[in-house]
Design a protein around this motif. Structure first.
Motif, PDB file in Angstrom:
ATOM      1  N   MET A 115      49.540 -24.682 -26.930  1.00  0.00           N
ATOM      2  CA  MET A 115      49.689 -23.267 -27.195  1.00  0.00           C
ATOM      3  C   MET A 115      48.316 -22.600 -27.019  1.00  0.00           C
ATOM      4  SD  MET A 115      52.992 -23.004 -28.934  1.00  0.00           S
ATOM      5  CE  MET A 115      52.933 -21.650 -29.949  1.00  0.00           C
ATOM      6  N   THR A 116      48.321 -21.508 -26.308  1.00  0.00           N
ATOM      7  CA  THR A 116      47.077 -20.785 -26.041  1.00  0.00           C
ATOM      8  C   THR A 116      47.267 -19.295 -26.255  1.00  0.00           C
ATOM      9  OG1 THR A 116      47.615 -20.556 -23.697  1.00  0.00           O
ATOM     10  CG2 THR A 116      46.304 -22.475 -24.327  1.00  0.00           C
ATOM     11  N   ARG A 117      46.144 -18.605 -26.286  1.00  0.00           N
ATOM     12  CA  ARG A 117      46.160 -17.142 -26.335  1.00  0.00           C
ATOM     13  C   ARG A 117      45.174 -16.654 -25.289  1.00  0.00           C
ATOM     14  NH1 ARG A 117      42.807 -18.553 -30.880  1.00  0.00           N
ATOM     15  NH2 ARG A 117      40.826 -17.455 -30.783  1.00  0.00           N
ATOM     16  N   ILE A 118      45.333 -15.437 -24.848  1.00  0.00           N
ATOM     17  CA  ILE A 118      44.430 -14.842 -23.860  1.00  0.00           C
ATOM     18  C   ILE A 118      43.620 -13.765 -24.560  1.00  0.00           C
ATOM     19  CG2 ILE A 118      44.279 -13.552 -21.724  1.00  0.00           C
ATOM     20  CD1 ILE A 118      46.221 -15.345 -20.616  1.00  0.00           C
ATOM     21  N   GLU A 119      42.298 -13.877 -24.432  1.00  0.00           N
ATOM     22  CA  GLU A 119      41.405 -12.858 -24.983  1.00  0.00           C
ATOM     23  C   GLU A 119      40.657 -12.215 -23.829  1.00  0.00           C
ATOM     24  OE1 GLU A 119      39.027 -13.594 -28.342  1.00  0.00           O
ATOM     25  OE2 GLU A 119      40.597 -14.651 -29.410  1.00  0.00           O
ATOM     26  N   LYS A 120      40.360 -10.938 -23.968  1.00  0.00           N
ATOM     27  CA  LYS A 120      39.696 -10.173 -22.910  1.00  0.00           C
ATOM     28  C   LYS A 120      38.453  -9.482 -23.456  1.00  0.00           C
ATOM     29  CE  LYS A 120      44.128  -9.153 -20.816  1.00  0.00           C
ATOM     30  NZ  LYS A 120      45.095  -8.125 -20.440  1.00  0.00           N
ATOM     31  N   ASP A 121      37.445  -9.358 -22.579  1.00  0.00           N
ATOM     32  CA  ASP A 121      36.282  -8.539 -22.875  1.00  0.00           C
ATOM     33  C   ASP A 121      35.814  -7.903 -21.574  1.00  0.00           C
ATOM     34  OD1 ASP A 121      34.881 -10.499 -21.526  1.00  0.00           O
ATOM     35  OD2 ASP A 121      33.489 -10.929 -23.140  1.00  0.00           O
ATOM     36  N   SER A 122      34.620  -7.335 -21.554  1.00  0.00           N
ATOM     37  CA  SER A 122      34.153  -6.623 -20.363  1.00  0.00           C
ATOM     38  C   SER A 122      33.876  -7.554 -19.184  1.00  0.00           C
ATOM     39  CB  SER A 122      32.892  -5.825 -20.695  1.00  0.00           C
ATOM     40  OG  SER A 122      31.878  -6.694 -21.143  1.00  0.00           O
ATOM     41  N   LEU A 123      33.745  -8.853 -19.428  1.00  0.00           N
ATOM     42  CA  LEU A 123      33.492  -9.813 -18.354  1.00  0.00           C
ATOM     43  C   LEU A 123      34.767 -10.429 -17.792  1.00  0.00           C
ATOM     44  CD1 LEU A 123      30.409 -11.667 -19.865  1.00  0.00           C
ATOM     45  CD2 LEU A 123      30.427  -9.867 -18.133  1.00  0.00           C
ATOM     46  N   GLY A 124      35.890 -10.166 -18.419  1.00  0.00           N
ATOM     47  CA  GLY A 124      37.156 -10.713 -17.932  1.00  0.00           C
ATOM     48  C   GLY A 124      37.998 -11.264 -19.060  1.00  0.00           C
ATOM     49  N   SER A 125      38.827 -12.234 -18.739  1.00  0.00           N
ATOM     50  CA  SER A 125      39.698 -12.822 -19.749  1.00  0.00           C
ATOM     51  C   SER A 125      39.574 -14.339 -19.721  1.00  0.00           C
ATOM     52  CB  SER A 125      41.150 -12.407 -19.521  1.00  0.00           C
ATOM     53  OG  SER A 125      41.594 -12.834 -18.262  1.00  0.00           O
ATOM     54  N   ARG A 126      39.849 -14.962 -20.850  1.00  0.00           N
ATOM     55  CA  ARG A 126      39.792 -16.412 -20.988  1.00  0.00           C
ATOM     56  C   ARG A 126      41.001 -16.883 -21.778  1.00  0.00           C
ATOM     57  NH1 ARG A 126      35.818 -15.672 -18.274  1.00  0.00           N
ATOM     58  NH2 ARG A 126      33.867 -16.772 -18.274  1.00  0.00           N
ATOM     59  N   THR A 127      41.458 -18.077 -21.450  1.00  0.00           N
ATOM     60  CA  THR A 127      42.518 -18.726 -22.210  1.00  0.00           C
ATOM     61  C   THR A 127      41.857 -19.566 -23.295  1.00  0.00           C
ATOM     62  OG1 THR A 127      43.913 -18.816 -20.259  1.00  0.00           O
ATOM     63  CG2 THR A 127      44.482 -20.287 -22.058  1.00  0.00           C
ATOM     64  N   ILE A 128      42.280 -19.371 -24.530  1.00  0.00           N
ATOM     65  CA  ILE A 128      41.703 -20.061 -25.678  1.00  0.00           C
ATOM     66  C   ILE A 128      42.831 -20.736 -26.439  1.00  0.00           C
ATOM     67  CG2 ILE A 128      40.411 -19.745 -27.825  1.00  0.00           C
ATOM     68  CD1 ILE A 128      39.089 -17.336 -26.455  1.00  0.00           C
ATOM     69  N   HIS A 129      42.567 -21.958 -26.900  1.00  0.00           N
ATOM     70  CA  HIS A 129      43.584 -22.659 -27.678  1.00  0.00           C
ATOM     71  C   HIS A 129      43.941 -21.859 -28.921  1.00  0.00           C
ATOM     72  CE1 HIS A 129      43.580 -26.264 -25.253  1.00  0.00           C
ATOM     73  NE2 HIS A 129      42.257 -26.184 -25.214  1.00  0.00           N
ATOM     74  N   LYS A 130      45.208 -21.797 -29.220  1.00  0.00           N
ATOM     75  CA  LYS A 130      45.688 -20.949 -30.317  1.00  0.00           C
ATOM     76  C   LYS A 130      45.185 -21.410 -31.687  1.00  0.00           C
ATOM     77  CE  LYS A 130      49.811 -18.568 -31.752  1.00  0.00           C
ATOM     78  NZ  LYS A 130      51.197 -18.260 -31.426  1.00  0.00           N
TER      79      LYS A 130
END
Length: 41
Positions: free
Chosen positions: A1-16
């Motif tokens: 299970m993962t979540r997607i987080e975004k900032d000004s540099l783009g997005s990353r998949t992070i383990h939930k």
């Protein structure tokens, strides 16, 4: 299970089940020192 987080540099998949967010994930990917314990410095 993962979540997607975004900032000004783009997005990353992070383990939930992790407590950190996108900035820590970017540091882990870009800096060798990330992940080392302070006692090993």
């Amino acid at each position: 299970m993962t979540r997607i987080e975004k900032d000004s540099l783009g997005s990353r998949t992070i383990h939930k089940n992790t407590y950190y967010g996108i900035h820590t994930q970017q540091a882990i990917e870009n800096f060798k020192i990330s992940g080392q314990k302070i006692s090993h410095s």
